[in-house]
Design an enzyme around this catalytic site. Structure first.
Site, PDB file in Angstrom:
ATOM      1  N   GLU A 122       0.751  -1.056   0.075  1.00 47.98           N
ATOM      2  CA  GLU A 122       0.020   0.020  -0.155  1.00 47.98           C
ATOM      3  C   GLU A 122       0.939   1.215   0.123  1.00 47.98           C
ATOM      4  O   GLU A 122       0.605   2.177  -0.796  1.00 47.98           O
ATOM      5  CB  GLU A 122      -1.013   0.105   1.157  1.00 47.98           C
ATOM      6  CG  GLU A 122      -1.974   1.177   1.224  1.00 47.98           C
ATOM      7  CD  GLU A 122      -3.073   0.951   2.303  1.00 47.98           C
ATOM      8  OE1 GLU A 122      -3.968   0.029   1.808  1.00 47.98           O
ATOM      9  OE2 GLU A 122      -3.132   1.432   3.178  1.00 47.98           O
ATOM     10  N   ARG A 156      -2.812  34.291 -16.359  1.00 43.99           N
ATOM     11  CA  ARG A 156      -3.513  35.063 -15.449  1.00 43.99           C
ATOM     12  C   ARG A 156      -2.267  36.265 -15.459  1.00 43.99           C
ATOM     13  O   ARG A 156      -1.265  35.916 -15.052  1.00 43.99           O
ATOM     14  CB  ARG A 156      -3.442  34.353 -14.063  1.00 43.99           C
ATOM     15  CG  ARG A 156      -3.587  35.246 -12.889  1.00 43.99           C
ATOM     16  CD  ARG A 156      -5.169  35.764 -13.105  1.00 43.99           C
ATOM     17  NE  ARG A 156      -5.613  36.566 -11.677  1.00 43.99           N
ATOM     18  CZ  ARG A 156      -6.731  37.272 -11.789  1.00 43.99           C
ATOM     19  NH1 ARG A 156      -7.565  37.604 -12.537  1.00 43.99           N
ATOM     20  NH2 ARG A 156      -6.798  37.982 -10.404  1.00 43.99           N
ATOM     21  N   GLN A 176       8.897  36.191  -9.737  1.00 47.58           N
ATOM     22  CA  GLN A 176       9.886  35.066  -8.962  1.00 47.58           C
ATOM     23  C   GLN A 176       8.871  34.243  -7.850  1.00 47.58           C
ATOM     24  O   GLN A 176       9.158  33.243  -7.832  1.00 47.58           O
ATOM     25  CB  GLN A 176      10.864  35.768  -8.519  1.00 47.58           C
ATOM     26  CG  GLN A 176      12.099  34.668  -7.985  1.00 47.58           C
ATOM     27  CD  GLN A 176      13.422  35.432  -7.524  1.00 47.58           C
ATOM     28  OE1 GLN A 176      13.444  35.907  -6.639  1.00 47.58           O
ATOM     29  NE2 GLN A 176      14.364  35.327  -8.458  1.00 47.58           N
TER      30      GLN A 176
END
Length: 382
Positions: A245, A271, A282
């Site tokens: 798992e 955007r 940055q």
């Protein structure tokens, strides 16, 4: 170790990506709101072989090696935006199907594996208890000898797939004097047995399309043929299933992180703030760079652990390191994506806030982050 995908793995990854994107993402937001588990989607995943990836073809599985299994689950996590469905498949496969394949008798394999692989049956792992949580040593569920079998009494909680499972891998104390390492036994318990009861289904923060609940066993009689992995062998079986798992379930989170990274990159390129794309700032670009670093490191750790499942007697250390890094990177990535999206990331229509809710549980299930640090410290002799 060479983790470059071979031709078969590239084809497998492409097939699963296309399937998940085409078939599994319709109405994800609504399913999340309503906490809907869709059996038909489960069946579609089974037809793709996802519910039996590493199981030999003789028992109805796809017969993949452990690394290819992780690659397939990585692809599923990338292509499927319903993280709850992905989680349910992995819980079924890695904590239930794999133990039956690895530890079951031939009769048990022939009885259960075909149905578990073809989607007819859903399995749940019943280990955690209301009073013990991560402390398996405090287990209260008991299985006492009775005739030619055992009577099981106790309550299990946080059982993924519990409310819809047809069969459960149930862990119970058979000899308290022997403690956890020898006194715990696992059983295959069919839902139809008298005394087996789904006590409640829980509402939860994330992974809401993966049902989770509480199972109660009141004088549930199982024959000795229901013992999985031998009397007293429960701890060994559980440890093995947790290796699988932690190594493979968390491959799905790599796919999720990669999908979110690409979504963030696309958003920051379009955007605009202060006359330029926010990707040119940055502070934003560095978050994106960190996401990329986490995806690449996570994939190497997961693939190393998955590769070792068939090549080492124990991959517990690699699996713990992988699980810890991936889960914490997933949470960090989802929070950074929200920050990149700003106010829009807080809105459900952009699907980013759901990613955060789904991610939080990764630091809890399969052993908490604290448990993984304990495991790692133990391997270091601390």
């Amino acid at each position: 170790m060479d983790f470059a995908l071979n031709e078969e793995q590239r084809i497998l990854r492409g097939q699963i990506l296309r399937f998940a994107q085409d078939k599994l993402n319709k109405d994800v937001r609504q399913r999340d709101r309503d906490q809907v588990f869709q059996r038909e989607l489960w069946g579609a995943c089974a037809q793709m072989g996802l519910t039996g990836l590493p199981v030999p073809q003789a028992y109805g599985g796809a017969g993949l090696d452990s690394l290819s299994t992780a690659i397939a689950i990585d692809a599923l996590g990338y292509g499927c935006e319903d993280s709850g469905l992905v989680f349910s498949i992995c819980a079924h496969l890695l904590a239930c199907v794999v133990p039956i394949w690895k530890f079951g008798t031939e009769e048990q394999k022939n009885r259960y594996l075909p149905g578990l692989c073809d989607g007819t049956l859903i399995a749940a792992n019943a280990m955690s208890e209301p009073e013990s949580g991560s402390d398996a040593f405090a287990m209260q569920t008991r299985a006492e000898p009775h005739g030619d079998g055992f009577l099981i009494n106790g309550t299990k909680t946080f059982v993924s797939n519990g409310p819809v499972a047809d069969v459960a891998v149930v862990f119970a104390v058979t000899d308290r004097a022997k403690g956890y390492f020898g006194g715990i036994t696992s059983f295959l318990v069919d839902r139809a047995l008298p005394g087996y009861r789904v006590a409640q289904k829980f509402e939860k923060m994330g992974l809401r399309t993966s049902p989770i609940g509480e199972l109660v066993f009141e004088d549930v009689f199982v024959s000795k043929d229901a013992v999985l992995g031998g009397v007293g062998g429960g701890s060994r079986l559980f440890a093995h299933s947790m290796d699988w798992e932690r190594a493979c379930l968390f491959a799905s989170h790599i796919g999720t992180m990669e999908r979110l990274l690409e979504k963030a990159v696309a958003y920051t390129r379009t955007r605009r703030q202060s006359g330029q794309a926010i990707s040119k700032h940055q502070a934003v670009a560095h978050k994106i760079a960190d996401m990329k670093m986490q995806v690449e490191a996570a994939r190497l750790l997961v693939y190393k652990a998955a590769w070792g499942l068939e090549r080492s007697q124990s991959v517990s250390l690699d699996a713990a390191v992988s699980k810890l890094f991936v889960s914490e990177s997933l949470v960090r990535t989802t929070l950074d994506v929200v920050q990149v999206f700003g106010g829009y990331g807080f809105l459900s229509e952009f699907d980013v806030e759901r990613a955060v809710r789904d991610a939080i549980g990764s630091k809890l299930y399969s052993g908490t982050s604290e448990i993984q640090r304990n495991i790692i410290a133990g391997w270091l002799g601390l």
